[in-house]
Structures are given as structure tokens and as C-alpha cells.
Design a protein around this motif. Sequence first.
Motif, mmCIF file in Angstrom:
data_model
loop_
_atom_site.group_PDB
_atom_site.id
_atom_site.type_symbol
_atom_site.label_atom_id
_atom_site.label_comp_id
_atom_site.label_asym_id
_atom_site.label_seq_id
_atom_site.Cartn_x
_atom_site.Cartn_y
_atom_site.Cartn_z
ATOM 1 N N ILE A 36 0.861 -1.183 -0.062
ATOM 2 C CA ILE A 36 -0.101 0.029 -0.081
ATOM 3 C C ILE A 36 0.984 1.302 0.043
ATOM 4 C CG2 ILE A 36 -1.879 1.286 1.307
ATOM 5 C CD1 ILE A 36 -2.699 -1.390 2.594
ATOM 6 N N GLN A 37 0.684 2.324 -0.830
ATOM 7 C CA GLN A 37 1.184 3.372 -0.769
ATOM 8 C C GLN A 37 0.328 4.447 -0.074
ATOM 9 O OE1 GLN A 37 2.367 4.721 -4.656
ATOM 10 N NE2 GLN A 37 3.259 2.756 -5.268
ATOM 11 N N PHE A 38 0.969 4.965 1.151
ATOM 12 C CA PHE A 38 -0.149 5.764 2.061
ATOM 13 C C PHE A 38 0.200 7.377 1.595
ATOM 14 C CE2 PHE A 38 0.381 2.136 4.584
ATOM 15 C CZ PHE A 38 -1.152 1.632 5.093
ATOM 16 N N ASP A 39 1.174 7.677 0.632
ATOM 17 C CA ASP A 39 1.475 9.029 0.573
ATOM 18 C C ASP A 39 0.168 9.905 0.085
ATOM 19 O OD1 ASP A 39 3.945 8.067 1.134
ATOM 20 O OD2 ASP A 39 4.435 8.173 -1.076
ATOM 21 N N ASN A 40 -0.913 9.200 -0.742
ATOM 22 C CA ASN A 40 -1.653 10.334 -0.970
ATOM 23 C C ASN A 40 -3.187 9.659 -0.506
ATOM 24 O OD1 ASN A 40 0.040 11.785 -2.798
ATOM 25 N ND2 ASN A 40 -0.197 10.244 -4.263
ATOM 26 N N ILE A 41 -3.207 8.864 0.345
ATOM 27 C CA ILE A 41 -4.209 8.101 0.925
ATOM 28 C C ILE A 41 -4.859 9.104 2.099
ATOM 29 C CG2 ILE A 41 -5.405 6.377 2.298
ATOM 30 C CD1 ILE A 41 -3.264 4.455 0.449
ATOM 31 N N ASN A 79 10.255 -7.401 -4.460
ATOM 32 C CA ASN A 79 11.317 -6.425 -4.151
ATOM 33 C C ASN A 79 10.696 -5.288 -2.994
ATOM 34 O OD1 ASN A 79 11.965 -7.624 -6.567
ATOM 35 N ND2 ASN A 79 12.992 -5.873 -7.367
ATOM 36 N N ASP A 80 9.462 -4.735 -3.390
ATOM 37 C CA ASP A 80 9.072 -3.903 -2.317
ATOM 38 C C ASP A 80 8.698 -4.515 -1.063
ATOM 39 O OD1 ASP A 80 9.106 -1.991 -4.321
ATOM 40 O OD2 ASP A 80 6.655 -2.049 -4.914
ATOM 41 N N GLY A 81 8.407 -5.710 -0.918
ATOM 42 C CA GLY A 81 8.025 -6.275 0.271
ATOM 43 C C GLY A 81 9.106 -6.430 1.214
ATOM 44 N N LEU A 82 10.217 -6.625 0.474
ATOM 45 C CA LEU A 82 11.527 -7.057 1.222
ATOM 46 C C LEU A 82 11.906 -5.556 1.918
ATOM 47 C CD1 LEU A 82 13.259 -9.651 -0.980
ATOM 48 C CD2 LEU A 82 12.816 -9.879 1.382
ATOM 49 N N VAL A 87 12.582 -1.687 6.495
ATOM 50 C CA VAL A 87 12.568 -0.301 6.893
ATOM 51 C C VAL A 87 11.521 -0.395 8.015
ATOM 52 C CG1 VAL A 87 11.552 1.911 6.327
ATOM 53 C CG2 VAL A 87 13.056 0.769 4.494
ATOM 54 N N HIS A 88 10.723 -1.242 7.978
ATOM 55 C CA HIS A 88 9.731 -1.331 9.448
ATOM 56 C C HIS A 88 10.479 -1.881 10.556
ATOM 57 C CE1 HIS A 88 5.898 -2.375 11.469
ATOM 58 N NE2 HIS A 88 6.764 -3.481 11.711
ATOM 59 N N LEU A 89 11.662 -2.655 10.228
ATOM 60 C CA LEU A 89 12.337 -3.151 11.312
ATOM 61 C C LEU A 89 13.572 -2.289 11.874
ATOM 62 C CD1 LEU A 89 12.541 -6.909 10.356
ATOM 63 C CD2 LEU A 89 11.210 -5.810 12.083
ATOM 64 N N GLY A 90 13.513 -1.121 11.237
ATOM 65 C CA GLY A 90 14.560 -0.027 11.490
ATOM 66 C C GLY A 90 16.041 -0.316 10.845
ATOM 67 N N LEU A 91 15.949 -0.851 9.615
ATOM 68 C CA LEU A 91 17.255 -1.395 8.945
ATOM 69 C C LEU A 91 17.363 -0.514 7.781
ATOM 70 C CD1 LEU A 91 16.958 -5.288 9.327
ATOM 71 C CD2 LEU A 91 18.459 -3.752 10.632
ATOM 72 N N GLU A 92 18.627 -0.363 7.132
ATOM 73 C CA GLU A 92 18.740 0.363 5.994
ATOM 74 C C GLU A 92 18.916 -0.689 4.675
ATOM 75 O OE1 GLU A 92 19.131 3.641 5.893
ATOM 76 O OE2 GLU A 92 18.909 3.829 8.205
ATOM 77 N N CYS A 93 18.401 0.198 3.601
ATOM 78 C CA CYS A 93 18.487 -0.682 2.237
ATOM 79 C C CYS A 93 19.205 -0.100 1.219
ATOM 80 C CB CYS A 93 16.890 -0.840 1.923
ATOM 81 S SG CYS A 93 15.892 -1.679 3.020
ATOM 82 N N LEU A 94 19.757 -0.716 0.614
ATOM 83 C CA LEU A 94 20.721 -0.413 -0.565
ATOM 84 C C LEU A 94 20.477 -1.248 -1.761
ATOM 85 C CD1 LEU A 94 22.620 1.475 -2.199
ATOM 86 C CD2 LEU A 94 24.332 -0.027 -1.027
ATOM 87 N N TRP A 95 19.960 -0.847 -2.818
ATOM 88 C CA TRP A 95 19.567 -1.969 -3.999
ATOM 89 C C TRP A 95 20.802 -1.657 -4.980
ATOM 90 C CZ3 TRP A 95 16.174 -5.501 -4.499
ATOM 91 C CH2 TRP A 95 15.100 -5.240 -4.015
#
Length: 607
Positions: A36-41, A79-82, A87-95
Amino acid sequence: MGTLPSGIMSGQPGNPPLNFDSPSAAAALGGLGLDIQFDNISVGGLVGGANRSDEDDRKKRMDAVIAALWAFDTARVSNDGLERLAVHLGLECLWETAGVGSENNKILIIAGRTLAVEVSIKNHVVYHASLTFNEPSPSLDKHLEKASTILFKDLALGPGESQLTKKLSKFRDNLERLATLDRLSVTPGLNCHEAIAGLWESLERLHRWDVERLREDPALSDRSDENLRVLALWSRHGCPLMHTRGRIGLTLDYWKQYHKYKSATVEGGKGRTWGVLIDCAPANSMVYTPVRVSDKWIGPNIVKTNPTDDDVISATGPILDWLEPPNILLPSTEEIKSESGLESSNGLSASKPLDIVFMATFDPPVVVTHGVAMEIYKISAFSAPILSGSTFDNLLFPVADSANYDPSEPRIMTYTQMVPVFADIHKSPKIPVLKAHRNTLVVDKPVYGQVVTQLPISHPKDLITMLPMLRQYAFLSLLLANSFKPREGLPVFSEHSKSKEGTSNTSKEGDKLSLEHLKVDIVLSAHPIPRLYLVFPFRQSTAMINLEIQLDGKIHIVYDNVFSDGESEASRSKGKGKLLSRADFAQKLEDCENIGVWVEFIKLQLE
């Protein structure tokens, strides 16, 4: 996935309320929190009304909504789920792109302050995953391959799975454990992953010592190393395992169903395993010895070379040489913070102790009497929780909410089960037949009980001290479950009766069996030591056996009118001429772990 129309979330007039139990709603949400994208909801309807001006309250409500959506555990591997999970667990992500011209072939690096998880994924399908730690550590590096294998299995497509069905739930649980230890780690000064690995090192040395002592027993000379490890697991000081049964972390296994089978293995085989999961947790307001990082919790010789008189007097087994590693103190000359909220203040002349403890979680939770719970809490110096108000038997076999149940009154419940019986133990091949037993459990003196789920420890010796009691009640629960709960592979012909009077079988097949079953009454006495008083038809009379479940799950026959002292032909095993003592029959119950099978064995041998 595109953004959902704002009316769905805002509760605008004309739109029906969203039912989270609806499959269509779940599909619309596309993973409940991960797609879900909450930005515009607009979320006015969910945060207490569009006119609410209190932004803090609005944020709390929104966080509660997100947490509720996240808890539905329907997120899929993508991809988005991972990324959103990390991020939800407070970790950093780099693709990163895996190669030139391979836009759909990517590598996600999930990083914390102490670790990194690398996931290779192509078209939302994971084909590689690995765990690394930022600083080299021999105690951690030896377990990396096993941990990486578990993480990859959590994410890779298995038999019968597809991109539409592969869930993130198992990976989420393991990544959350890693993230928790990462958040609690303090740099410099404390690596919680290393602290856990240090506990394993000491417990593993103790386990190897147990196996070596067992190997010295001539009666066990034909046993394999794996079989000796199982024997040490349930009869000595447990078996520590890093990253086992699909779980990242340290487990101290102490009891195992079917452990007497020579085919039993430490990490495999049939049946349940009882263990203690060891993690780190914030101490909060608790007063405990904080976490220490060491692999020297026990001396190199395992046992004391010069035990004191007090050691000898209080010893019930080998006198172990437990050591006390030094405490960790955070430097006071610099500002040190961790995401767990730990902080040392500038300007203090003294160092600050850690506000983190080792936390033991019992898997499965152990149901014990209130008195035993107090003993366990005393060992760990844990302030006993408020009395639950539940009886020991009700915690083992919960009474339905609609039942008329008075915990101060005697309780009777019945269950009809099928017991595999070997009518002729000398016939080859040994093929069992099924015989119906109508079991009745009587609890005439209920006692209060507790479910021991989690408690802090300051030293691994705390857990070792608890093991005899934990095995005692694990085995008791197993014996009762095997008599009053459905067993895999056997037909079910009746239901539990929670009333004082009991009930008859409810199925036509059950009514037919009611004329053929063997009636076995089991009276449970839980205080001060758990006892089972068995009554069943035997010869032309009635057998009465009073047995005690002792520490370490040992069976002691207190009284009976069945077994002789070994002098009579009545105790002679048919066809073999071997005299069976009370201890032999007690050993048989320990071996088969099933009262019904044991009763049939007694009847076969002595009738």
C-alpha cells in the motif's frame, strides 16, 4: 500496485465499511501493509475523524492502524515487500544491479550497525541470500553458513509455491530477531550477537563433555555419536544449537519426544522438542546482572578440581566449574547511544552499566504448579508474576468458556482413544492392532498453576539448574496429552468431556466401541510432587498403580497391586523367562511415553 482511491480509507459517504475478514478486502490491500502506498491516502476516518486537530493523537492512531495491518502476516516476497519489511524493522536498504543490462536482476543489501543481509532477487524471485557481520568474529563466523541457509529457505520458492503464495512471515520472524540484537548492540562496547554466540561456546563445551562421559560407559559402547548427543540432551545438561529448526538464534534443547529411539537425532526425527530460546532484551526497570560478552562461562576442565565442602554437600551431580565473566561498562567520556534507548552521559566520572539482559523464552511454554514456578523464578532472581488464578489442570486442558466450571471442585474429563497394541510381541513382522481405551482423568484436589513462558537470566547456569524441573513437567504434559488429546495417525472417536459427570461418545462409531473399550481411570495429583494413580481391569480384578513423575522425567512406582518383587512367576516375561521388576516396568513407561501402550504391555506380560 497503484494507489488506492482515498475514499476507501477515508470513510467518505457512499462507500461501505472495509471488512478486514473479507478475501476481497485482503486482495485489495495487496498484502496488508507491504504493497500500500500511503502518501496520497486520506486516513481521516481511521484516526478519529477528519476534524481532529491533535496531531500527536492522530499519529498514534495511524501507527496503530499500520501495526494492525502489519500483523495480518499476509505480505508476499517481492522487491517492495522486502524493502518495506527492512525499513519497518529499522534497518537500512541499498539496491544494486546484479549485472550490466540486468535491470530485473537486483541485489538488496539490508544493513544494520553490526550486520548485513544480502538478497539476490530476479523478477521478484529470490535465488540467493546470505548473512554477514561487519566485524570478523570467529564465534559468529562459524555459524554464518547455517544462518544464511535458513534465510534463503525462508525466501526461496519451495515445492508447490509460487510468487503469488510465497509469504514473508518466516523471513520476517528471523530478520526481526537479528534486528533486535542489532538495535540493542552498543558501539563501541557490546555486540549482542557475540554475547549469544559466547553462551553457545560454553554450553557446547559442556555438551561435548557430557557426550565424552557417556562414551566411557560400557553399556553405551554400541551407540553412535548422534545417539549419545540425544541422550545427553534429555538426561544431562541439554544440547545447545545455533540456528535450528528454521529459527535464527540460540536454543538449549532439554527434552525430546521419542528420545529413547535409536533412530532419534538432535535436530531431526519425529515428535516434539522442548527447548529454551536465548536472546537479549532491554532490562527496563528490572534489577539483574546485565549481559556479558564471553565464551568462558565455564572452566576448561568443566568440573571443579578442588570443590569446597559446601559444593560437595549440595551436589546432586557433577560439580561444574562455573565462571563469572567481567561486567561490561560503557565509557563515560563520550556520548553513546543505541536505538534501544541506552545512553551514557558526558561528564560522569564512573562508567555506566548496560541496561540489557539475557532473556530465556520457553518453547513450548511449560505448565507447572505455582510452587514450582516460584522455584524457577527464584533461580533466575525474577520477581514472580501475579498469581494467574488458573488451576494446573485447567492450564493443561482449558475448560470451554461456556462450561459450568468451579476450580475448587473435583474435575472429571473423559476421552476415548485408539491404542496400538502388539498382540504377539514374538510374531514377525510386528504388526499392531488398534484397541479402544476409554480414559477418565480425575482431578480431586486442584492446585494453582502457572505457564512459564519467559524470564531473564544472568548466567547459563540458571537454565542448567532448572532443567530437571522442566523435564519433569514436560514429560507429565506429554503423558497426559497422549491420553487425552488426538494423536497424529490415529482415528478420533470421541470428544473431551469437561463436566463432572463426563459424557459418552458422540459418534455412531463411538457408541459401537463403548461396549468394547478398556476403561482406564487416571487420578492426577499435582502437589507436592506430580503423581498419577491408574486404575484398570486386570485379570479377574482391578489393577491399581500409583506412580510418581520425578525430576528429569523419571518414573517411580510408589504403590501397586500388580507387580511382584521378582520372585513370582507372575512377573516373568512370557516366552523369554526374564523376570521384570517394578523398575523395569517403570522404565518401559519412560520408553513408550504413553500410558495406554504401557497398560497394554502390562496386561500382555502379566495376564
